[in-house]
Design an enzyme around this catalytic site. Structure first.
Site, PDB file in Angstrom:
ATOM      1  NE  ARG A 151      -3.786  -0.267   2.448  1.00 12.75           N
ATOM      2  CZ  ARG A 151      -3.705  -1.398   3.152  1.00 12.75           C
ATOM      3  NH1 ARG A 151      -2.718  -1.604   3.981  1.00 12.75           N
ATOM      4  NH2 ARG A 151      -4.632  -2.318   3.053  1.00 12.75           N
ATOM      5  CB  ILE A 152       3.362   2.595   2.380  1.00 14.75           C
ATOM      6  CG1 ILE A 152       2.348   2.761   3.515  1.00 14.75           C
ATOM      7  CG2 ILE A 152       4.403   3.725   2.412  1.00 14.75           C
ATOM      8  CD1 ILE A 152       2.912   2.657   4.905  1.00 14.75           C
ATOM      9  CG  ASP A 155       6.009  -7.499  -2.714  1.00 12.80           C
ATOM     10  OD1 ASP A 155       5.951  -8.691  -2.345  1.00 12.80           O
ATOM     11  OD2 ASP A 155       5.421  -6.572  -2.128  1.00 12.80           O
ATOM     12  NE  ARG A 173       7.421  -2.029  12.747  1.00 18.30           N
ATOM     13  CZ  ARG A 173       6.553  -1.021  12.548  1.00 18.30           C
ATOM     14  NH1 ARG A 173       6.957   0.083  11.947  1.00 18.30           N
ATOM     15  NH2 ARG A 173       5.304  -1.123  12.958  1.00 18.30           N
ATOM     16  CD  GLU A 206      12.174   2.460  16.166  1.00 16.21           C
ATOM     17  OE1 GLU A 206      11.079   2.772  16.653  1.00 16.21           O
ATOM     18  OE2 GLU A 206      12.335   2.218  14.961  1.00 16.21           O
ATOM     19  CG  HIS A 223       8.868   4.599  14.386  1.00 19.94           C
ATOM     20  ND1 HIS A 223       9.074   3.291  14.749  1.00 19.94           N
ATOM     21  CD2 HIS A 223       7.805   4.563  13.537  1.00 19.94           C
ATOM     22  CE1 HIS A 223       8.182   2.503  14.170  1.00 19.94           C
ATOM     23  NE2 HIS A 223       7.401   3.264  13.419  1.00 19.94           N
ATOM     24  CG  LEU A 224       9.072  11.664  12.312  1.00 16.73           C
ATOM     25  CD1 LEU A 224       8.761  11.758  10.846  1.00 16.73           C
ATOM     26  CD2 LEU A 224       9.518  13.003  12.851  1.00 16.73           C
TER      27      LEU A 224
HETATM   28  C1  MLT Z   1       2.883   1.639  12.252  1.00 13.57           C
HETATM   29  O1  MLT Z   1       3.191   0.455  12.210  1.00 13.57           O
HETATM   30  O2  MLT Z   1       1.713   1.988  12.263  1.00 13.57           O
HETATM   31  C2  MLT Z   1       3.901   2.685  12.273  1.00 13.57           C
HETATM   32  O3  MLT Z   1       5.189   2.209  12.385  1.00 13.57           O
HETATM   33  C3  MLT Z   1       3.650   3.780  13.219  1.00 13.57           C
HETATM   34  C4  MLT Z   1       3.496   3.395  14.631  1.00 13.57           C
HETATM   35  O4  MLT Z   1       4.105   2.427  15.086  1.00 13.57           O
HETATM   36  O5  MLT Z   1       2.757   4.053  15.306  1.00 13.57           O
END
Ligand code: MLT
Length: 321
Positions: free
Chosen positions: A151-152, A171, A229, A258, A276-277
């Protein structure tokens, strides 16, 4: 009167989403402000809502004998022991689409920063140096290679099309490309891409997918972007690839641990580190709250979930970033 099922909110999520849940047929216990006391609420919990802070391990699940639902207000499920939950008959749901735009936009921003060498230019100008020489490249004509094409990554490819960027993807779980981005083998992607962008779910099989051998196959002067990740990338090997000059730079929103501990990586001016934003925009978090609460309310009504969390399709499907 029958007791209402108890839904425990373990991590901070959007306030409006909590209010919507409170209007539902359940008793909401918001334990997010006191993580140290979460255990007190587990014995009575029917549902557990988490974001990233709470790791839903087998040990935690064992403390919640009535647990019927684990709901993650996010995409990845690597913080949830889905196998143990499943074995106990606990349903696992998530919010797979909530942050797509946020992570896609972050990725494009990072590509621009790296490819135009903007941060070194900012640093030099701040330091009083007026360096107006030719530097950097356009995204037009740049090849971006997606490791994982869910998706992303697809949302990024759509945003890159107007730039005139060439996109390719690896993929192994897709039989065919869903759009104009061709699927290629990993080695071909590493050899061709000027930006290698990681978008796979983390599994036991793909830890350190990007290791020393992979970096050795990358185009000299290429960039690595990881917004998926941290453990998908061997950080020590990345450091060495930067030191040797094989890679020109990297942008990392996620780390092997993290908060991150490898100072050399954080302090390297060729690395753009962020905390991780990717999903942490106002819109992304509002949608994550709405989507996950909608799943909890569906489960309370006995309806099947819309998200297919935990239906494991391999590294790039289902929980794909
Ligand atoms: C997720 O898996 O949704 C993202 O890494 C963001 C989060 O962990 O909040």
């Amino acid at each position: 009167m029958a007791e209402l099922p108890v839904v425990v909110i373990a991590d901070p999520i959007d306030r409006a989403a909590i209010a919507a849940l409170e209007a539902g047929p359940c008793r909401v216990v918001d334990a997010s402000a006191e993580p140290g006391r979460l255990d007190d609420h587990l014995p009575g919990a029917w549902g557990l809502v988490v974001r990233s802070r709470t790791k839903v391990t087998a040990e935690l699940i064992a403390k919640a004998p009535r647990l019927a639902l684990i709901a993650r207000a996010g995409v990845g499920l690597d913080s949830v022991d889905v196998a143990t939950a499943r074995a106990r008959g606990i349903q696992v749901v998530n919010a797979p689409a909530a942050a797509t735009a946020s992570v896609a936009e972050l990725s494009v921003a990072l590509y621009l920063l790296l490819r135009r060498e903007l941060l070194p230019a900012v640093a030099a100008t701040r330091a009083g140096r007026w360096e107006r020489g030719v530097r950097g490249h356009e995204l037009a004509g740049t090849t971006v290679g997606f490791v994982g094409y869910g998706r992303i990554a697809r949302a990024i490819a759509a945003r890159l099309a107007p730039f005139g960027t060439r996109t390719i993807a690896y993929d192994p779980f897709l039989p065919a490309s869903p759009d104009a981005t061709p699927l290629v083998g990993l080695d071909a992607l590493l050899a061709e891409a000027e930006i290698v962008s990681v978008h796979a779910e983390l599994t036991e099989q793909n830890r350190h997918l990007l290791d020393a051998a992979a970096f050795a196959k990358m185009r000299p002067g290429a960039y690595l972007v990881n917004v998926a990740r941290g453990p998908l990338v061997d950080e020590q090997a990345l450091l060495e690839a930067l030191r040797s000059g094989r890679l020109a730079g990297a942008a990392l929103d996620v780390f092997e641990t993290e908060p991150p501990t490898r100072r050399e990586l954080l302090e390297d001016p060729r690395v753009i580190p962020t905390p991780h934003l990717g999903a942490s925009t106002a819109e992304g978090q509002r949608r994550a709250g709405e989507d996950v609460v909608a799943e909890v309310l569906r489960a309370l009504r006995g309806e099947p979930p819309i998200s297919h969390a935990g239906a494991h399709h391999g590294p790039t499907e289902g929980g794909l970033r």
